[in-house]
Design a protein around this motif. Structure first.
Motif, PDB file in Angstrom:
ATOM      1  N   SER A 118       4.169   9.939  17.752  1.00  0.00           N
ATOM      2  CA  SER A 118       3.579  10.569  16.584  1.00  0.00           C
ATOM      3  C   SER A 118       4.198  10.037  15.292  1.00  0.00           C
ATOM      4  O   SER A 118       3.488   9.732  14.328  1.00  0.00           O
ATOM      5  CB  SER A 118       3.742  12.091  16.669  1.00  0.00           C
ATOM      6  OG  SER A 118       3.158  12.706  15.554  1.00  0.00           O
ATOM      7  N   ILE A 119       5.513   9.903  15.269  1.00  0.00           N
ATOM      8  CA  ILE A 119       6.188   9.375  14.082  1.00  0.00           C
ATOM      9  C   ILE A 119       5.762   7.929  13.836  1.00  0.00           C
ATOM     10  O   ILE A 119       5.488   7.540  12.699  1.00  0.00           O
ATOM     11  CB  ILE A 119       7.720   9.512  14.199  1.00  0.00           C
ATOM     12  CG1 ILE A 119       8.132  10.984  14.173  1.00  0.00           C
ATOM     13  CG2 ILE A 119       8.422   8.732  13.081  1.00  0.00           C
ATOM     14  CD1 ILE A 119       9.593  11.224  14.514  1.00  0.00           C
ATOM     15  N   LEU A 120       5.682   7.134  14.898  1.00  0.00           N
ATOM     16  CA  LEU A 120       5.236   5.748  14.744  1.00  0.00           C
ATOM     17  C   LEU A 120       3.813   5.697  14.188  1.00  0.00           C
ATOM     18  O   LEU A 120       3.524   4.918  13.272  1.00  0.00           O
ATOM     19  CB  LEU A 120       5.314   4.999  16.074  1.00  0.00           C
ATOM     20  CG  LEU A 120       4.871   3.530  16.044  1.00  0.00           C
ATOM     21  CD1 LEU A 120       5.709   2.710  15.059  1.00  0.00           C
ATOM     22  CD2 LEU A 120       4.941   2.931  17.444  1.00  0.00           C
ATOM     23  N   ALA A 121       2.940   6.543  14.697  1.00  0.00           N
ATOM     24  CA  ALA A 121       1.560   6.586  14.192  1.00  0.00           C
ATOM     25  C   ALA A 121       1.542   6.976  12.711  1.00  0.00           C
ATOM     26  O   ALA A 121       0.807   6.372  11.911  1.00  0.00           O
ATOM     27  CB  ALA A 121       0.723   7.562  15.017  1.00  0.00           C
ATOM     28  N   HIS A 122       2.345   7.972  12.341  1.00  0.00           N
ATOM     29  CA  HIS A 122       2.443   8.371  10.932  1.00  0.00           C
ATOM     30  C   HIS A 122       2.885   7.175  10.072  1.00  0.00           C
ATOM     31  O   HIS A 122       2.328   6.929   9.001  1.00  0.00           O
ATOM     32  CB  HIS A 122       3.454   9.507  10.763  1.00  0.00           C
ATOM     33  CG  HIS A 122       2.927  10.869  11.041  1.00  0.00           C
ATOM     34  ND1 HIS A 122       2.513  11.270  12.277  1.00  0.00           N
ATOM     35  CD2 HIS A 122       2.762  11.928  10.229  1.00  0.00           C
ATOM     36  CE1 HIS A 122       2.118  12.522  12.213  1.00  0.00           C
ATOM     37  NE2 HIS A 122       2.255  12.952  10.975  1.00  0.00           N
ATOM     38  N   MET A 123       3.891   6.452  10.546  1.00  0.00           N
ATOM     39  CA  MET A 123       4.419   5.320   9.783  1.00  0.00           C
ATOM     40  C   MET A 123       3.380   4.211   9.638  1.00  0.00           C
ATOM     41  O   MET A 123       3.265   3.609   8.570  1.00  0.00           O
ATOM     42  CB  MET A 123       5.691   4.771  10.441  1.00  0.00           C
ATOM     43  CG  MET A 123       6.898   5.669  10.293  1.00  0.00           C
ATOM     44  SD  MET A 123       7.390   5.970   8.588  1.00  0.00           S
ATOM     45  CE  MET A 123       7.836   4.338   8.045  1.00  0.00           C
TER      46      MET A 123
END
Length: 144
Positions: free
Chosen positions: A125-130
Motif C-alpha cells: 500500500s505504501i509503495l502504491a501511494h508513493m
C-alpha cells in the motif's frame, strides 16, 4: 535554497521508493527460495536495517517536502483554483496517508498484531501511494 531542497526531496524519494520496491518485489520473491528459518532470520535482519535507513530518509523526505510546500502556501490555501494546487494537495494527502500507515504499523508492532500478511499489505500500500505521488509530481509540472 529551493533547488537544494528539491534535490534532497528527490533523492530521499528515490531511496524510499527503492527500498520499498526491493522489499515488495525483489525480496518477496527471493525469500521463497530460502528455508523457513533462513526466511525469518533474513526478514528480521532486513527489517532492522531498513528501519534504521528509512528513519533518516523519511525525515529528509518529509522535511524537504514541507519546506518545498511552504513556497506554495498561497496556492494550497485555495487548492481547487488551479490544477497545480489540486495535484499538490492530492500529493500531500497521500503523503499524510503514508504517515497514517506507519502509525498503524507501529500500533500493530506494539500490540504484537503484525502478521506477515499485514506487513506485506502495508508495504504494498505504501509503495502504491508513493508511485501515485511520483505520477502526481510529474503531472504538476506538465499539467499544472
Amino acid at each position: 535554497m529551493y533547488p537544494f531542497l528539491l534535490v534532497i526531496h528527490l533523492l530521499a524519494a528515490i531511496a524510499f521508493i527503492g527500498t520499498l520496491f526491493f522489499e515488495v518485489v525483489i525480496w518477496h520473491r527471493a525469500r521463497q527460495q530460502l528455508a523457513d528459518t533462513a526466511q525469518v532470520t533474513a526478514d528480521q535482519a532486513i527489517a532492522v536495517c531498513s528501519r534504521k535507513v528509512l528513519h533518516g530518509v523519511v525525515v529528509l523526505l518529509y522535511g524537504a517536502g514541507i519546506s518545498l510546500a511552504w513556497r506554495y502556501r498561497e496556492v494550497l490555501s485555495h487548492p481547487l483554483d488551479s490544477r497545480f494546487g489540486t495535484l499538490l494537495s492530492l500529493k500531500i494527502l497521500l503523503a499524510l496517508s503514508i504517515i497514517g500507515h506507519y502509525l498503524l504499523l507501529a500500533y500493530w508492532l506494539k500490540s504484537a498484531r503484525l502478521t506477515t500478511l499485514r506487513a506485506s499489505w502495508i508495504r504494498r500500500s505504501i509503495l502504491a501511494h508513493m508511485v501515485v505521488i511520483v505520477i502526481l509530481a510529474k503531472a504538476m509540472f506538465y499539467w499544472g
